[in-house]
Design a protein around this motif. Structure first.
Motif, mmCIF file in Angstrom:
data_model
loop_
_atom_site.group_PDB
_atom_site.id
_atom_site.type_symbol
_atom_site.label_atom_id
_atom_site.label_comp_id
_atom_site.label_asym_id
_atom_site.label_seq_id
_atom_site.Cartn_x
_atom_site.Cartn_y
_atom_site.Cartn_z
ATOM 1 N N PRO A 59 0.844 -1.198 0.000
ATOM 2 C CA PRO A 59 0.000 0.000 0.000
ATOM 3 C C PRO A 59 0.881 1.251 0.000
ATOM 4 C CG PRO A 59 -0.727 -1.559 1.684
ATOM 5 C CD PRO A 59 0.603 -2.045 1.186
ATOM 6 N N LEU A 60 0.355 2.339 -0.566
ATOM 7 C CA LEU A 60 1.094 3.597 -0.554
ATOM 8 C C LEU A 60 1.444 3.983 0.879
ATOM 9 C CD1 LEU A 60 -0.887 5.698 -3.185
ATOM 10 C CD2 LEU A 60 1.352 4.619 -3.478
ATOM 11 N N TYR A 61 2.682 4.487 1.047
ATOM 12 C CA TYR A 61 3.110 4.799 2.404
ATOM 13 C C TYR A 61 2.333 5.985 2.966
ATOM 14 C CZ TYR A 61 5.585 5.661 6.607
ATOM 15 O OH TYR A 61 5.851 5.830 7.940
ATOM 16 N N ASN A 62 1.800 5.792 4.162
ATOM 17 C CA ASN A 62 1.061 6.821 4.886
ATOM 18 C C ASN A 62 1.460 6.691 6.356
ATOM 19 O OD1 ASN A 62 -0.754 8.389 6.305
ATOM 20 N ND2 ASN A 62 -2.564 7.677 5.202
ATOM 21 N N PRO A 63 2.147 7.696 6.913
ATOM 22 C CA PRO A 63 2.580 7.585 8.321
ATOM 23 C C PRO A 63 1.438 7.320 9.296
ATOM 24 C CG PRO A 63 3.632 9.459 7.257
ATOM 25 C CD PRO A 63 2.595 8.947 6.297
ATOM 26 N N ASP A 64 0.229 7.741 8.941
ATOM 27 C CA ASP A 64 -0.908 7.515 9.833
ATOM 28 C C ASP A 64 -1.190 6.029 10.037
ATOM 29 O OD1 ASP A 64 -1.283 10.224 10.134
ATOM 30 O OD2 ASP A 64 -2.893 10.365 8.653
ATOM 31 N N LEU A 65 -0.760 5.204 9.082
ATOM 32 C CA LEU A 65 -1.032 3.767 9.165
ATOM 33 C C LEU A 65 0.106 2.983 9.810
ATOM 34 C CD1 LEU A 65 -2.503 3.189 5.576
ATOM 35 C CD2 LEU A 65 -3.728 3.772 7.684
ATOM 36 N N ASP A 66 1.195 3.689 10.141
ATOM 37 C CA ASP A 66 2.409 2.995 10.572
ATOM 38 C C ASP A 66 2.466 2.840 12.092
ATOM 39 O OD1 ASP A 66 4.670 1.585 10.087
ATOM 40 O OD2 ASP A 66 5.880 3.271 9.405
ATOM 41 N N GLY A 67 1.401 2.244 12.646
ATOM 42 C CA GLY A 67 1.355 1.948 14.069
ATOM 43 C C GLY A 67 1.291 0.461 14.305
ATOM 44 N N ASP A 68 0.695 0.062 15.396
ATOM 45 C CA ASP A 68 0.590 -1.363 15.717
ATOM 46 C C ASP A 68 -0.227 -2.130 14.689
ATOM 47 O OD1 ASP A 68 2.097 -0.949 17.976
ATOM 48 O OD2 ASP A 68 0.363 -0.724 19.311
ATOM 49 N N ASP A 69 -1.148 -1.442 14.014
ATOM 50 C CA ASP A 69 -1.999 -2.091 13.013
ATOM 51 C C ASP A 69 -1.542 -1.785 11.593
ATOM 52 O OD1 ASP A 69 -3.649 -3.176 14.992
ATOM 53 O OD2 ASP A 69 -4.850 -1.346 15.123
ATOM 54 N N ARG A 70 -0.231 -1.561 11.407
ATOM 55 C CA ARG A 70 0.295 -1.261 10.070
ATOM 56 C C ARG A 70 -0.016 -2.401 9.114
ATOM 57 N NH1 ARG A 70 4.947 -2.389 13.071
ATOM 58 N NH2 ARG A 70 5.262 -0.159 13.399
ATOM 59 N N PRO A 71 -0.097 -2.124 7.800
ATOM 60 C CA PRO A 71 -0.351 -3.180 6.823
ATOM 61 C C PRO A 71 0.667 -4.319 6.928
ATOM 62 C CG PRO A 71 -0.584 -1.029 5.791
ATOM 63 C CD PRO A 71 -0.023 -0.792 7.167
ATOM 64 N N ALA A 72 0.174 -5.541 6.875
ATOM 65 C CA ALA A 72 1.061 -6.710 6.985
ATOM 66 C C ALA A 72 2.099 -6.725 5.870
ATOM 67 C CB ALA A 72 0.222 -7.991 6.961
ATOM 68 N N ALA A 73 1.726 -6.219 4.690
ATOM 69 C CA ALA A 73 2.656 -6.203 3.564
ATOM 70 C C ALA A 73 3.866 -5.324 3.858
ATOM 71 C CB ALA A 73 1.949 -5.713 2.303
ATOM 72 N N TRP A 74 3.665 -4.244 4.604
ATOM 73 C CA TRP A 74 4.798 -3.393 4.971
ATOM 74 C C TRP A 74 5.765 -4.150 5.868
ATOM 75 C CZ3 TRP A 74 2.353 1.955 6.699
ATOM 76 C CH2 TRP A 74 1.768 2.564 5.580
ATOM 77 N N SER A 75 5.225 -4.826 6.878
ATOM 78 C CA SER A 75 6.082 -5.559 7.817
ATOM 79 C C SER A 75 6.852 -6.676 7.121
ATOM 80 C CB SER A 75 5.238 -6.132 8.958
ATOM 81 O OG SER A 75 4.628 -5.102 9.710
ATOM 82 N N SER A 76 6.193 -7.401 6.238
ATOM 83 C CA SER A 76 6.844 -8.495 5.510
ATOM 84 C C SER A 76 7.970 -7.970 4.626
ATOM 85 C CB SER A 76 5.822 -9.247 4.660
ATOM 86 O OG SER A 76 4.856 -9.867 5.475
ATOM 87 N N PHE A 77 7.702 -6.855 3.968
ATOM 88 C CA PHE A 77 8.717 -6.259 3.094
ATOM 89 C C PHE A 77 9.926 -5.810 3.907
ATOM 90 C CE2 PHE A 77 10.567 -2.551 0.953
ATOM 91 C CZ PHE A 77 10.910 -3.126 -0.265
ATOM 92 N N ARG A 78 9.686 -5.115 4.987
ATOM 93 C CA ARG A 78 10.793 -4.639 5.826
ATOM 94 C C ARG A 78 11.616 -5.796 6.368
ATOM 95 N NH1 ARG A 78 6.787 -0.387 8.951
ATOM 96 N NH2 ARG A 78 6.976 1.344 7.456
ATOM 97 N N ASP A 79 10.953 -6.861 6.786
ATOM 98 C CA ASP A 79 11.667 -8.025 7.318
ATOM 99 C C ASP A 79 12.529 -8.679 6.240
ATOM 100 O OD1 ASP A 79 10.515 -7.623 9.789
ATOM 101 O OD2 ASP A 79 8.982 -9.176 9.552
ATOM 102 N N ALA A 80 12.011 -8.733 5.021
ATOM 103 C CA ALA A 80 12.765 -9.352 3.928
ATOM 104 C C ALA A 80 14.025 -8.560 3.608
ATOM 105 C CB ALA A 80 11.877 -9.470 2.687
ATOM 106 N N VAL A 81 13.918 -7.250 3.602
ATOM 107 C CA VAL A 81 15.086 -6.417 3.324
ATOM 108 C C VAL A 81 16.081 -6.487 4.482
ATOM 109 C CG1 VAL A 81 15.897 -4.061 2.902
ATOM 110 C CG2 VAL A 81 13.793 -4.874 1.802
#
Length: 202
Positions: A44-66
């Motif tokens: 999903p397009l990056y939005n700081p408002d979404l970057d809390g405990d309920d952040r998109p799972a795709a963001w977390s997976s991507f960060r972990d992979a990198v």
């Protein structure tokens, strides 16, 4: 020398992308690069408002992979004299939350591939500007602006046919493996020296 786990970020989302084919070919041409293409199309397009405990799972997976990779290889086309929007979004997602960037200190290389004569040079340099801020040591040579690349350069298996382009990509692959040796080896030495100083009392 040890093998290096490499996260490949392909800027094109198209299944038959020549950039994706070059990325796959590069991995097949050097046995010390253990490569995995980390997909960016579902971020999903990056939005700081979404970057809390309920952040998109795709963001977390991507960060972990990198974060789990030893190095990062960017392979991208040029869109409108810059990098594709999907790639810039992936960079933004991986760089946040502030202070926890997945990119920091990762040795990197940039390959741009295009049917045009310039080989995506402006996308290459736009991406380099981002890498400076991201604190990524980027391989400088050989420069990798691969121009006039069409589907005729690839075989039925989707990999590069024998020829000058394949030889160049093989040279880039070896250079990147050597670059990872230099950067990762240097970081390990600094860490070891720092730990030894602590043991010695300062």
């Amino acid at each position: 020398m040890a093998n290096h786990k490499i996260a490949i970020i392909v800027g094109s989302l198209r299944d038959g992308s020549i950039n994706r084919k070059v990325a796959r070919s590069l991995c097949a041409l050097h046995d010390r690069l253990d490569c995995e293409i980390v997909e960016i199309g579902d971020l999903p397009l990056y939005n700081p408002d979404l970057d809390g405990d309920d952040r998109p799972a795709a963001w977390s997976s991507f960060r972990d992979a990198v974060k789990g990779a030893d190095g990062v290889l960017f392979v991208t086309p040029e869109y409108n004299r810059s990098m594709p929007g999907a790639l810039k979004n992936a960079i933004d997602v991986g760089s946040r939350p502030y202070g926890g960037s997945a990119w920091a200190k990762k040795p990197a290389a940039i390959i741009t591939v295009s049917p045009g004569a310039l080989g995506g040079a402006l996308a290459n340099h736009a991406l380099r500007q981002c890498c400076v801020f991201l604190d990524m040591p980027v391989m400088q040579q050989p420069e990798a602006y691969l121009g006039q690349v069409g589907d005729d350069k690839f075989g039925d298996d989707g990999l590069l046919k024998d020829g000058d382009l394949k030889k160049l990509v093989q040279t880039i692959a070896k250079a990147f493996a050597d670059w990872c040796d230099i950067i990762i080896g240097g970081q390990s030495k600094l860490l070891g020296d720092s730990e030894q100083q602590m043991k010695n009392g300062g």
